[in-house]
Design a protein around this motif. Structure first.
Motif, PDB file in Angstrom:
ATOM      1  N   ARG A  15     -21.353 -29.666  21.903  1.00 30.66           N
ATOM      2  CA  ARG A  15     -21.469 -31.116  22.022  1.00 30.66           C
ATOM      3  C   ARG A  15     -20.999 -32.002  20.682  1.00 30.66           C
ATOM      4  O   ARG A  15     -20.566 -33.192  20.835  1.00 30.66           O
ATOM      5  CB  ARG A  15     -23.133 -31.487  21.943  1.00 30.66           C
ATOM      6  CG  ARG A  15     -23.781 -31.254  23.529  1.00 30.66           C
ATOM      7  CD  ARG A  15     -25.290 -31.233  23.285  1.00 30.66           C
ATOM      8  NE  ARG A  15     -25.894 -30.996  24.616  1.00 30.66           N
ATOM      9  CZ  ARG A  15     -27.045 -30.774  25.054  1.00 30.66           C
ATOM     10  NH1 ARG A  15     -27.907 -30.806  23.958  1.00 30.66           N
ATOM     11  NH2 ARG A  15     -27.585 -30.637  26.269  1.00 30.66           N
ATOM     12  N   SER A  16     -21.280 -31.170  19.602  1.00 32.43           N
ATOM     13  CA  SER A  16     -20.648 -31.804  18.345  1.00 32.43           C
ATOM     14  C   SER A  16     -19.277 -31.948  18.330  1.00 32.43           C
ATOM     15  O   SER A  16     -18.564 -32.873  17.979  1.00 32.43           O
ATOM     16  CB  SER A  16     -21.029 -30.989  17.090  1.00 32.43           C
ATOM     17  OG  SER A  16     -22.422 -30.906  16.893  1.00 32.43           O
ATOM     18  N   SER A  29     -18.152 -34.801  20.812  1.00 31.67           N
ATOM     19  CA  SER A  29     -18.588 -36.103  20.288  1.00 31.67           C
ATOM     20  C   SER A  29     -17.549 -36.494  19.307  1.00 31.67           C
ATOM     21  O   SER A  29     -17.034 -37.573  19.194  1.00 31.67           O
ATOM     22  CB  SER A  29     -19.878 -36.077  19.438  1.00 31.67           C
ATOM     23  OG  SER A  29     -20.207 -37.238  18.953  1.00 31.67           O
ATOM     24  N   GLN A  67     -14.255 -37.546  20.862  1.00 31.46           N
ATOM     25  CA  GLN A  67     -14.590 -39.005  21.463  1.00 31.46           C
ATOM     26  C   GLN A  67     -14.439 -40.191  20.234  1.00 31.46           C
ATOM     27  O   GLN A  67     -13.780 -41.171  20.555  1.00 31.46           O
ATOM     28  CB  GLN A  67     -15.871 -39.123  22.108  1.00 31.46           C
ATOM     29  CG  GLN A  67     -15.978 -38.290  23.695  1.00 31.46           C
ATOM     30  CD  GLN A  67     -15.094 -39.083  24.579  1.00 31.46           C
ATOM     31  OE1 GLN A  67     -14.343 -40.026  24.283  1.00 31.46           O
ATOM     32  NE2 GLN A  67     -15.225 -38.490  25.861  1.00 31.46           N
ATOM     33  N   ASN A  68     -15.023 -39.550  18.993  1.00 28.87           N
ATOM     34  CA  ASN A  68     -15.125 -40.608  18.073  1.00 28.87           C
ATOM     35  C   ASN A  68     -13.703 -40.810  17.395  1.00 28.87           C
ATOM     36  O   ASN A  68     -13.337 -41.715  16.930  1.00 28.87           O
ATOM     37  CB  ASN A  68     -16.037 -40.023  16.885  1.00 28.87           C
ATOM     38  CG  ASN A  68     -17.538 -40.401  17.354  1.00 28.87           C
ATOM     39  OD1 ASN A  68     -17.900 -41.304  18.275  1.00 28.87           O
ATOM     40  ND2 ASN A  68     -18.441 -39.712  16.913  1.00 28.87           N
TER      41      ASN A  68
END
Length: 467
Positions: A435-436, A439, A442-443
């Protein structure tokens, strides 16, 4: 009047014919600092005035150029701006026409029967009157500049609409570019979500087989399942966003796009723009079209004061015609039937209950309001540029930090999977690492979009390019 004063009166009248009662126009001082804030110094060294960089040079992606070109030809809001220019041009021609006499040719005929009871002769009378004339009526001699002031106001109104159109063009170019770049960024996010979904499904299938052999618990399987469903939800979300981005872009373009919007693109590949050179003084903002539009409005109100002042002085108008007149149509054009008339008129305002003073006051207040609006336009422009430069000063650091974060989370995800496969960690650690990593990716797309959007915004707020 003394006969010796006649030449002086005539000279004064001739001078009055050249009189202009408009206040002398002086551009208001810009109520902003001469330089940008200190935080922008570093990036100012990298930028040139976009006014000398047309959009076709600033943007490098060929598909984006096609879309911008289509939008400039077909966008309905821009079409309205163009029609407003046509209307302002026509209004200028109307005001300009008042400087010249309107010459008309007229022909008329009157036939009248007077009964005996109403006749002064006691018998029925038949009368005929025919005429043909060439002349002008109510032509104002613009001794005090009233008509010229109204003409000048119409000129500035026309120039204002020209600047409004250029402002609309620059805004449209920026909107098309940002809509296109947003769509590409969402396409990248969609592809990333799809890749993540494939990876999570593979992990889920592997975990399911391990459960069958008893090497993992059902809890681990359900944790893997949450990752699959989360990625599937993101795929659906980004599919919706890409479709909405495409619809927004089509609306801006105003017609069917000439490029395939479904083709996958890379944000890094399409986001290249020309560099914006050397630091610029804040006075460059005076050439921004919206600021120039405000100044043209100010000049128009300044000209209107001249018309209001001229209303205190006499209005001199002429009506004249020359032609022929006769009681018989057949002899109308005989040489002896020549006729002419000349009727000058002078109107001197004496009492109108303060109407002229009130009109002058309104004109002066409108001018003062326009000064404040012009100053506000410059202040707004300065803030927009300062904000863009402030953001630009930190974007490079954000990109560097986010790229490093992606690399770190990728390594963490890889190590956590290896430890899970060797039985050293539970699947929850893998899930958190994944998940990290997702994320962070995406960022990174978001920061890249912010970077190129900032360049587009800077191009826009500095005044854009020539059209």
């Amino acid at each position: 009047m003394n006969k010796h004063s006649y030449p002086l009166g005539i000279a004064a009248l001739m001078l009055a014919g050249c009189m202009n009662m408009q206040p002398k126009y002086e551009r208001p001082a810009a109520p902003i600092p001469a330089q940008w804030p200190a935080t922008a110094d570093a990036v100012q060294k990298q930028a040139t005035a976009p006014a000398v960089v047309g959009w076709e040079q600033f943007f490098t992606d060929p598909d984006l150029k096609k879309l911008i070109r289509q939008a400039l030809e077909n966008n309905r809001d821009l079409r309205v701006s163009t029609l407003n220019i046509e209307k302002a041009r026509a209004q200028y021609q109307i005001q300009r026409a008042d400087l010249f006499p309107k010459i008309n040719a007229t022909g008329s005929g009157t036939n009248q029967r007077t009964p005996a009871a109403a006749s002064t002769t006691g018998s029925t009378l038949l009368t005929h009157q025919y005429s043909a004339n060439l002349g002008f009526s109510s032509y104002e001699l613009d001794f005090f500049g009233r008509v010229r002031s109204l003409r000048d106001q119409a000129v500035y109104q026309y120039l204002s609409t020209e600047e409004a159109k250029r402002s609309a063009q620059i805004t449209l170019v920026a909107e098309v570019a940002n809509a296109y770049l947003t769509m590409v960024a969402d396409m990248e996010s969609l592809e990333l979500a799809r890749q993540t979904l494939r990876t999570q499904r593979e992990s889920y299938d592997m975990t399911k087989r391990q459960l069958e052999f008893g090497s993992v618990t059902e809890l681990t399987l359900r944790q893997a399942e949450t990752s699959v469903e989360s990625a599937r939800a993101d795929v659906a979300k980004y599919m919706t966003q890409v479709d909405q981005d495409r619809n927004a872009l089509v609306l801006l373009v105003g017609t069917a796009p000439e490029v395939n919007l479904d083709e996958m693109r890379s944000l890094k590949a399409v986001s290249q723009t020309a560099t914006l050179p050397d630091g610029l003084p804040s006075t460059v903002l005076q050439n921004r079209p919206d600021v120039l539009e405000a100044e043209r409005d100010l000049q128009g109100y300044n000209a209107n004061i001249g018309a209001a002042r001229a209303a205190f002085f006499p209005t001199i108008s002429l009506t004249a015609s020359a032609g022929v007149a006769s009681n018989e149509l057949g002899s109308l054009f005989n040489g002896s039937n020549r006729a002419w008339s000349f009727a000058p008129q002078i109107v001197l305002p004496i009492f109108n209950a303060g109407l002229n003073k009130a009109n002058l006051k309104v004109a002066e207040v409108n001018r003062d309001i326009s000064v404040a609006q012009y100053e506000k336009a410059i202040q707004t422009a300065f803030k927009e540029v300062s904000d863009s430069l402030a953001q630009r000063a930190t974007l490079e650091e954000q990109l560097s930090a986010q790229t490093a974060l992606v690399n770190a989370t990728e390594r963490s995800f890889t190590l956590s999977r290896l430890r899970f496969e060797k039985g050293l960690d539970n699947y929850l650690t893998v899930l958190d690492a994944q998940r990290s990593y997702y994320s962070a990716q995406q960022n990174l797309i978001t920061v890249r979009l912010s970077d190129v959007s900032n360049q587009v915004t800077l191009y826009k707020v500095l005044g854009g390019g020539a059209f």
